[in-house]
Design a protein around this motif. Sequence first.
Motif, PDB file in Angstrom:
ATOM      1  N   VAL A 174       1.179  -1.010   0.092  1.00 33.56           N
ATOM      2  CA  VAL A 174      -0.315   0.499  -0.114  1.00 33.56           C
ATOM      3  C   VAL A 174       0.451   1.379  -0.283  1.00 33.56           C
ATOM      4  O   VAL A 174       1.512   1.388   1.109  1.00 33.56           O
ATOM      5  N   LEU A 175       0.772   2.025  -0.770  1.00 28.99           N
ATOM      6  CA  LEU A 175       1.902   2.781  -1.299  1.00 28.99           C
ATOM      7  C   LEU A 175       1.395   4.330  -0.638  1.00 28.99           C
ATOM      8  O   LEU A 175      -0.192   5.180  -0.615  1.00 28.99           O
ATOM      9  N   GLY A 176       1.776   5.016   0.356  1.00 25.76           N
ATOM     10  CA  GLY A 176       1.594   6.138   0.648  1.00 25.76           C
ATOM     11  C   GLY A 176       1.752   7.622  -0.010  1.00 25.76           C
ATOM     12  O   GLY A 176       3.164   7.525  -0.948  1.00 25.76           O
ATOM     13  N   GLU A 177       1.757   8.558  -0.529  1.00 25.46           N
ATOM     14  CA  GLU A 177       2.130   9.368  -0.855  1.00 25.46           C
ATOM     15  C   GLU A 177       3.447  10.734  -1.053  1.00 25.46           C
ATOM     16  O   GLU A 177       4.168  10.641  -1.127  1.00 25.46           O
ATOM     17  N   ASN A 178       3.187   9.947   0.797  1.00 26.27           N
ATOM     18  CA  ASN A 178       4.354  10.642   1.649  1.00 26.27           C
ATOM     19  C   ASN A 178       5.063   9.900   2.637  1.00 26.27           C
ATOM     20  O   ASN A 178       3.694   9.083   2.779  1.00 26.27           O
ATOM     21  N   ILE A 179       5.642  10.117   3.618  1.00 26.27           N
ATOM     22  CA  ILE A 179       5.904   9.026   4.464  1.00 26.27           C
ATOM     23  C   ILE A 179       5.323   9.824   5.989  1.00 26.27           C
ATOM     24  O   ILE A 179       4.830   8.681   6.545  1.00 26.27           O
ATOM     25  N   SER A 180       4.994  10.568   5.915  1.00 22.78           N
ATOM     26  CA  SER A 180       3.835  11.093   6.711  1.00 22.78           C
ATOM     27  C   SER A 180       2.033   9.734   6.807  1.00 22.78           C
ATOM     28  O   SER A 180       1.710   9.552   7.233  1.00 22.78           O
ATOM     29  N   GLN A 181       1.920  10.199   5.339  1.00 25.14           N
ATOM     30  CA  GLN A 181       0.714   9.317   4.927  1.00 25.14           C
ATOM     31  C   GLN A 181       1.031   7.771   5.097  1.00 25.14           C
ATOM     32  O   GLN A 181      -0.385   6.885   5.822  1.00 25.14           O
ATOM     33  N   THR A 182       1.928   7.263   4.804  1.00 25.49           N
ATOM     34  CA  THR A 182       2.410   5.942   5.094  1.00 25.49           C
ATOM     35  C   THR A 182       2.532   5.480   6.610  1.00 25.49           C
ATOM     36  O   THR A 182       2.004   4.585   7.158  1.00 25.49           O
ATOM     37  N   ALA A 183       3.264   6.648   7.552  1.00 24.71           N
ATOM     38  CA  ALA A 183       2.649   6.105   9.240  1.00 24.71           C
ATOM     39  C   ALA A 183       1.430   5.936   9.372  1.00 24.71           C
ATOM     40  O   ALA A 183       1.044   5.297   9.873  1.00 24.71           O
ATOM     41  N   GLN A 184       0.441   6.862   9.044  1.00 25.14           N
ATOM     42  CA  GLN A 184      -0.636   6.442   9.304  1.00 25.14           C
ATOM     43  C   GLN A 184      -1.737   5.217   8.542  1.00 25.14           C
ATOM     44  O   GLN A 184      -2.203   4.259   9.344  1.00 25.14           O
ATOM     45  N   PHE A 185      -0.829   5.048   7.097  1.00 19.32           N
ATOM     46  CA  PHE A 185      -1.822   3.691   6.645  1.00 19.32           C
ATOM     47  C   PHE A 185      -0.687   2.311   7.697  1.00 19.32           C
ATOM     48  O   PHE A 185      -1.357   1.474   8.086  1.00 19.32           O
TER      49      PHE A 185
END
Length: 263
Positions: A174-185
């Motif tokens: 699952v790819l986050g748009e940035n590392i902050s969104q990735t942390a949420q995922f």
Amino acid sequence: MRTLLSLIRSWCATALIGLAIAAPLHAQTVQPTVAAASDLKFAVEEVAARFEKETGHKLRLVFGSSGNFKTQILQNAPFHLFMSADEGFVYELADAGKTVDRGRAYALGRIGIIVPAGSALKADGEFKDLAAAIKDGRLQKFAIANPEHAPYGARAKEALQHAGLWDAVQPKLVLGENISQTAQFATSGSTQGGIIALSLALSPSVAKLGTFQLIPEAWHQPLKQRMVLVKGAPPAARAFYEYISTPAAQEIMVRYGFAMPKE
């Protein structure tokens, strides 16, 4: 009629002089916009708050992926200071004539694996349990930032390639748009875990959501983070650029897991 024309001309001249005087004053009061990589969210928010308190300057902080910011600055987005998670993007902007110089290194970042509470996956920095989970079916979804434009995603890909897991894990990503969104995922429970920045894992709001372990530095290229002033940056942006290199600001950055560059 001549008297009326003289009055009109006099008024126009006065108005133009007023605009000429106001223009430089406006330039000095432009609120600086800082485009900062998402791994900096908590650290730079704290640094900026201290800077604003000490100087009275107000900053506008925008967080996102460094690659996207680079593209936007090339397209003349109204950013004044760019804090990139990858020095390469700063060099590209400098070569394109968009910046005042080639900038300054301000931090070295780290990545690690995080798993949310209750996950079937273990937080193992060497991916041994991740490999086992791929084979036994425990792993359904795994989050990383998009390696195409997010430096932390590119380093996550390198680490997974080093472990020989990239091909096997790709269908689960699952790819986050940035590392902050990735942390949420990675911490929401919608995935079994993910690879995020140490700086985010150390923030209280993220730390309480899961278990984190660093990935060996040798498994990926270093995250050399660099900042640069965009041409036309107002004085307050220049002041913040210098402030980031002060001991007070560096103490905050170190607290969030960043190493200070030797440069």
